[in-house]
Motif scaffolding. Structure first.
Motif, PDB file in Angstrom:
ATOM      1  N   SER A 130       0.853  -1.183   0.000  1.00  0.00           N
ATOM      2  CA  SER A 130       0.000   0.000   0.000  1.00  0.00           C
ATOM      3  C   SER A 130       0.891   1.236   0.000  1.00  0.00           C
ATOM      4  CB  SER A 130      -0.897   0.009   1.241  1.00  0.00           C
ATOM      5  OG  SER A 130      -0.114   0.201   2.416  1.00  0.00           O
ATOM      6  N   GLU A 131       0.352   2.369  -0.420  1.00  0.00           N
ATOM      7  CA  GLU A 131       1.122   3.604  -0.445  1.00  0.00           C
ATOM      8  C   GLU A 131       1.626   3.946   0.960  1.00  0.00           C
ATOM      9  OE1 GLU A 131       3.049   7.013  -1.696  1.00  0.00           O
ATOM     10  OE2 GLU A 131       2.304   5.290  -2.834  1.00  0.00           O
ATOM     11  N   GLU A 132       0.785   3.705   1.977  1.00  0.00           N
ATOM     12  CA  GLU A 132       1.181   4.010   3.355  1.00  0.00           C
ATOM     13  C   GLU A 132       2.372   3.156   3.778  1.00  0.00           C
ATOM     14  OE1 GLU A 132      -0.941   4.534   7.723  1.00  0.00           O
ATOM     15  OE2 GLU A 132      -1.797   3.144   6.267  1.00  0.00           O
ATOM     16  N   ASN A 133       2.328   1.854   3.489  1.00  0.00           N
ATOM     17  CA  ASN A 133       3.443   0.987   3.865  1.00  0.00           C
ATOM     18  C   ASN A 133       4.696   1.286   3.051  1.00  0.00           C
ATOM     19  OD1 ASN A 133       2.205  -0.414   5.958  1.00  0.00           O
ATOM     20  ND2 ASN A 133       1.338  -1.957   4.590  1.00  0.00           N
ATOM     21  N   PHE A 134       4.503   1.689   1.791  1.00  0.00           N
ATOM     22  CA  PHE A 134       5.642   2.090   0.969  1.00  0.00           C
ATOM     23  C   PHE A 134       6.373   3.269   1.607  1.00  0.00           C
ATOM     24  CE2 PHE A 134       7.396   4.932  -2.266  1.00  0.00           C
ATOM     25  CZ  PHE A 134       8.226   4.081  -2.980  1.00  0.00           C
ATOM     26  N   GLN A 135       5.607   4.249   2.089  1.00  0.00           N
ATOM     27  CA  GLN A 135       6.218   5.430   2.707  1.00  0.00           C
ATOM     28  C   GLN A 135       6.840   5.093   4.062  1.00  0.00           C
ATOM     29  OE1 GLN A 135       6.763   8.024   1.123  1.00  0.00           O
ATOM     30  NE2 GLN A 135       5.354   7.831  -0.615  1.00  0.00           N
ATOM     31  N   HIS A 136       6.177   4.226   4.849  1.00  0.00           N
ATOM     32  CA  HIS A 136       6.759   3.813   6.126  1.00  0.00           C
ATOM     33  C   HIS A 136       8.085   3.089   5.909  1.00  0.00           C
ATOM     34  CE1 HIS A 136       2.658   4.264   8.116  1.00  0.00           C
ATOM     35  NE2 HIS A 136       3.472   4.885   8.940  1.00  0.00           N
ATOM     36  N   ARG A 137       8.139   2.223   4.902  1.00  0.00           N
ATOM     37  CA  ARG A 137       9.367   1.483   4.612  1.00  0.00           C
ATOM     38  C   ARG A 137      10.494   2.435   4.231  1.00  0.00           C
ATOM     39  NH1 ARG A 137       9.611  -2.474  -0.542  1.00  0.00           N
ATOM     40  NH2 ARG A 137       9.338  -0.437  -1.538  1.00  0.00           N
ATOM     41  N   LYS A 138      10.189   3.365   3.342  1.00  0.00           N
ATOM     42  CA  LYS A 138      11.195   4.329   2.878  1.00  0.00           C
ATOM     43  C   LYS A 138      11.696   5.189   4.042  1.00  0.00           C
ATOM     44  CE  LYS A 138      11.712   7.990  -0.602  1.00  0.00           C
ATOM     45  NZ  LYS A 138      11.014   8.768  -1.640  1.00  0.00           N
ATOM     46  N   TYR A 139      10.777   5.638   4.884  1.00  0.00           N
ATOM     47  CA  TYR A 139      11.125   6.491   6.021  1.00  0.00           C
ATOM     48  C   TYR A 139      11.979   5.716   7.026  1.00  0.00           C
ATOM     49  CZ  TYR A 139      10.440   9.616  10.039  1.00  0.00           C
ATOM     50  OH  TYR A 139      10.632  10.461  11.105  1.00  0.00           O
ATOM     51  N   ALA A 140      11.597   4.455   7.313  1.00  0.00           N
ATOM     52  CA  ALA A 140      12.324   3.662   8.304  1.00  0.00           C
ATOM     53  C   ALA A 140      13.749   3.361   7.844  1.00  0.00           C
ATOM     54  CB  ALA A 140      11.568   2.357   8.586  1.00  0.00           C
ATOM     55  N   LYS A 141      13.925   3.036   6.548  1.00  0.00           N
ATOM     56  CA  LYS A 141      15.263   2.770   6.021  1.00  0.00           C
ATOM     57  C   LYS A 141      16.130   4.028   6.116  1.00  0.00           C
ATOM     58  CE  LYS A 141      14.370  -1.019   2.798  1.00  0.00           C
ATOM     59  NZ  LYS A 141      14.332  -1.464   1.391  1.00  0.00           N
ATOM     60  N   TRP A 142      15.538   5.140   5.744  1.00  0.00           N
ATOM     61  CA  TRP A 142      16.297   6.378   5.800  1.00  0.00           C
ATOM     62  C   TRP A 142      16.644   6.756   7.238  1.00  0.00           C
ATOM     63  CZ3 TRP A 142      14.291  10.940   8.003  1.00  0.00           C
ATOM     64  CH2 TRP A 142      15.202  12.010   7.973  1.00  0.00           C
ATOM     65  N   LYS A 143      15.690   6.637   8.159  1.00  0.00           N
ATOM     66  CA  LYS A 143      15.922   7.011   9.555  1.00  0.00           C
ATOM     67  C   LYS A 143      17.022   6.168  10.184  1.00  0.00           C
ATOM     68  CE  LYS A 143      13.914  10.393  11.759  1.00  0.00           C
ATOM     69  NZ  LYS A 143      14.690  11.342  12.579  1.00  0.00           N
ATOM     70  N   ALA A 144      17.008   4.848   9.923  1.00  0.00           N
ATOM     71  CA  ALA A 144      18.032   3.971  10.494  1.00  0.00           C
ATOM     72  C   ALA A 144      19.418   4.417  10.043  1.00  0.00           C
ATOM     73  CB  ALA A 144      17.764   2.519  10.086  1.00  0.00           C
ATOM     74  N   THR A 145      19.548   4.720   8.748  1.00  0.00           N
ATOM     75  CA  THR A 145      20.841   5.129   8.206  1.00  0.00           C
ATOM     76  C   THR A 145      21.247   6.516   8.706  1.00  0.00           C
ATOM     77  OG1 THR A 145      20.347   3.850   6.222  1.00  0.00           O
ATOM     78  CG2 THR A 145      22.156   5.421   6.072  1.00  0.00           C
ATOM     79  N   TYR A 146      20.295   7.430   8.729  1.00  0.00           N
ATOM     80  CA  TYR A 146      20.573   8.802   9.157  1.00  0.00           C
ATOM     81  C   TYR A 146      21.054   8.843  10.610  1.00  0.00           C
ATOM     82  CZ  TYR A 146      19.499  13.431  11.047  1.00  0.00           C
ATOM     83  OH  TYR A 146      19.578  14.627  11.709  1.00  0.00           O
ATOM     84  N   ILE A 147      20.332   8.161  11.518  1.00  0.00           N
ATOM     85  CA  ILE A 147      20.702   8.196  12.937  1.00  0.00           C
ATOM     86  C   ILE A 147      22.030   7.474  13.158  1.00  0.00           C
ATOM     87  CG2 ILE A 147      20.010   7.494  15.264  1.00  0.00           C
ATOM     88  CD1 ILE A 147      17.084   7.821  14.334  1.00  0.00           C
ATOM     89  N   HIS A 148      22.201   6.332  12.474  1.00  0.00           N
ATOM     90  CA  HIS A 148      23.473   5.593  12.571  1.00  0.00           C
ATOM     91  C   HIS A 148      24.644   6.480  12.149  1.00  0.00           C
ATOM     92  CE1 HIS A 148      26.664   2.711  11.795  1.00  0.00           C
ATOM     93  NE2 HIS A 148      26.660   3.082  10.530  1.00  0.00           N
ATOM     94  N   ASN A 149      24.514   7.181  11.028  1.00  0.00           N
ATOM     95  CA  ASN A 149      25.591   8.040  10.531  1.00  0.00           C
ATOM     96  C   ASN A 149      25.866   9.199  11.482  1.00  0.00           C
ATOM     97  OD1 ASN A 149      25.986   6.460   8.284  1.00  0.00           O
ATOM     98  ND2 ASN A 149      24.696   7.704   6.943  1.00  0.00           N
ATOM     99  N   CYS A 150      24.806   9.777  12.040  1.00  0.00           N
ATOM    100  CA  CYS A 150      24.983  10.880  12.996  1.00  0.00           C
ATOM    101  C   CYS A 150      25.780  10.422  14.216  1.00  0.00           C
ATOM    102  CB  CYS A 150      23.625  11.424  13.443  1.00  0.00           C
ATOM    103  SG  CYS A 150      22.812  12.481  12.229  1.00  0.00           S
ATOM    104  N   LEU A 151      25.373   9.296  14.804  1.00  0.00           N
ATOM    105  CA  LEU A 151      26.047   8.815  16.009  1.00  0.00           C
ATOM    106  C   LEU A 151      27.493   8.421  15.702  1.00  0.00           C
ATOM    107  CD1 LEU A 151      23.213   6.694  17.703  1.00  0.00           C
ATOM    108  CD2 LEU A 151      23.813   9.098  18.049  1.00  0.00           C
ATOM    109  N   LYS A 152      27.709   7.822  14.534  1.00  0.00           N
ATOM    110  CA  LYS A 152      29.073   7.418  14.146  1.00  0.00           C
ATOM    111  C   LYS A 152      29.976   8.635  13.995  1.00  0.00           C
ATOM    112  CE  LYS A 152      29.880   6.015   9.921  1.00  0.00           C
ATOM    113  NZ  LYS A 152      29.935   5.195   8.676  1.00  0.00           N
ATOM    114  N   ASN A 153      29.404   9.755  13.523  1.00  0.00           N
ATOM    115  CA  ASN A 153      30.183  10.972  13.296  1.00  0.00           C
ATOM    116  C   ASN A 153      30.177  11.921  14.492  1.00  0.00           C
ATOM    117  OD1 ASN A 153      30.763  10.123  10.654  1.00  0.00           O
ATOM    118  ND2 ASN A 153      28.874  11.047   9.859  1.00  0.00           N
TER     119      ASN A 153
END
Length: 300
Positions: A130-153
């Motif tokens: 569904s469009e909602e799950n598509f957006q949740h998936r995209k947001y979750a993948k991005w958030k995991a990477t974004y927060i990981h990169n912030c903490l690493k740096n």
């Protein structure tokens, strides 16, 4: 699985790992993770000997699991299986989102975002997302990477939905060790810059309030030592309009329901009950209305 994963199938390694992690905790999640991995692996490479050997063993494992779980409706009934995986994925997503919005950034919440995105991938075994799950998936993948990169740096991440420009999802991101397992390479999972949802405003992602930590999340979350965090602000829900014709529902004339109709209505009611466990009022109302319509008209 003991069999080494061929490099051509690298794209499914984290789905297989998630399946392994849930082997005893939630066999239904383990089964569908492996089913997704098998279906995706067949598309990636089913011809080279090492890939064919790996996928045949995975198929055998799935057949064994299907026999062992044959009495489980989440395996035998597609609707129930879809509900099980979707609710589990959204439960992990909501836990991570609440931690994020409260300013508590730690390994468990990163992994919850990441695992939620993998399980939303898995939903595709039931059909198009569904469009909602598509957006949740995209947001979750991005958030995991974004927060990981912030903490690493050594940077402090920003809570909640913010601009996505410049962040890429690394397929080699290792949530267990908080690092890339190999030097970064071009990934098939780079977040799209164009196409459907590319210019999404993530402040519009609908997050129901009241999320609780999923069962597999450690009870002791690392203490946040930064500034006091603001309370989570609930996001308004989209509650579907109740069909007025169903408010005083009764059977219309000589409606003859088949055994399949009764089974289908039961499934809708179970789906609604499952949604209520996660305080998803919208999904509960929609499925109860489907059950009522089926029981009163004999049609869906």
């Amino acid at each position: 699985m003991a069999e080494a994963l061929p490099p051509q199938l690298r794209q499914i390694q984290h789905h297989l790992r998630t399946g392994q992690e849930h082997e005893k905790r939630d066999p239904v999640v383990a089964y569908y993770c492996r089913l997704y991995a098998m279906q995706t692996g067949m598309k990636l490479d089913s011809k080279t000997p090492e890939c064919r050997k790996f996928l045949v063993k995975l198929m055998d494992q799935l057949e064994t699991m299907k026999k062992e779980l044959g009495d489980n409706e989440s395996i035998s009934q597609e609707l129930v299986g879809h509900a099980h995986i979707e609710n589990y994925a959204l439960k992990m997503f909501l836990y991570a989102d609440n931690e994020d919005r409260s300013g508590r950034f730690h390994k468990n919440m990163i992994k919850s975002f990441y695992t939620a995105s993998l399980l939303l991938d898995v939903l595709s075994v039931f059909g198009e997302l569904s469009e909602e799950n598509f957006q949740h998936r995209k947001y979750a993948k991005w958030k995991a990477t974004y927060i990981h990169n912030c903490l690493k740096n050594g940077e402090v991440p920003q809570s909640g939905p913010i601009g996505m420009e410049g962040e890429e999802y690394d397929d080699e991101y290792d949530v267990e060790h908080g690092a890339a397992s190999q030097p970064s390479q071009p990934s098939p999972h780079v977040l799209p810059r164009d196409g459907p949802g590319a210019n999404t405003n993530f402040s519009n992602v609908q997050i129901p309030p009241g999320a609780h930590a999923p069962a597999n999340t450690p009870a002791e979350v690392p203490h946040f030592t930064g500034e006091p965090c603001n309370p989570v602000q609930p996001v308004p829900r989209n509650i579907p309009v109740v069909d007025p014709s169903l408010l005083n529902a009764s059977q219309q004339g000589e409606v003859r329901l088949t055994p399949e109709d009764y089974t289908r209505a039961q499934k809708y009611c179970k789906y609604a009950g499952s949604a209520l466990q996660y305080e998803d009022v919208g999904a509960a109302i929609q499925n109860l209305q489907k059950a009522l319509k089926l029981l009163t008209t004999g049609r869906e």
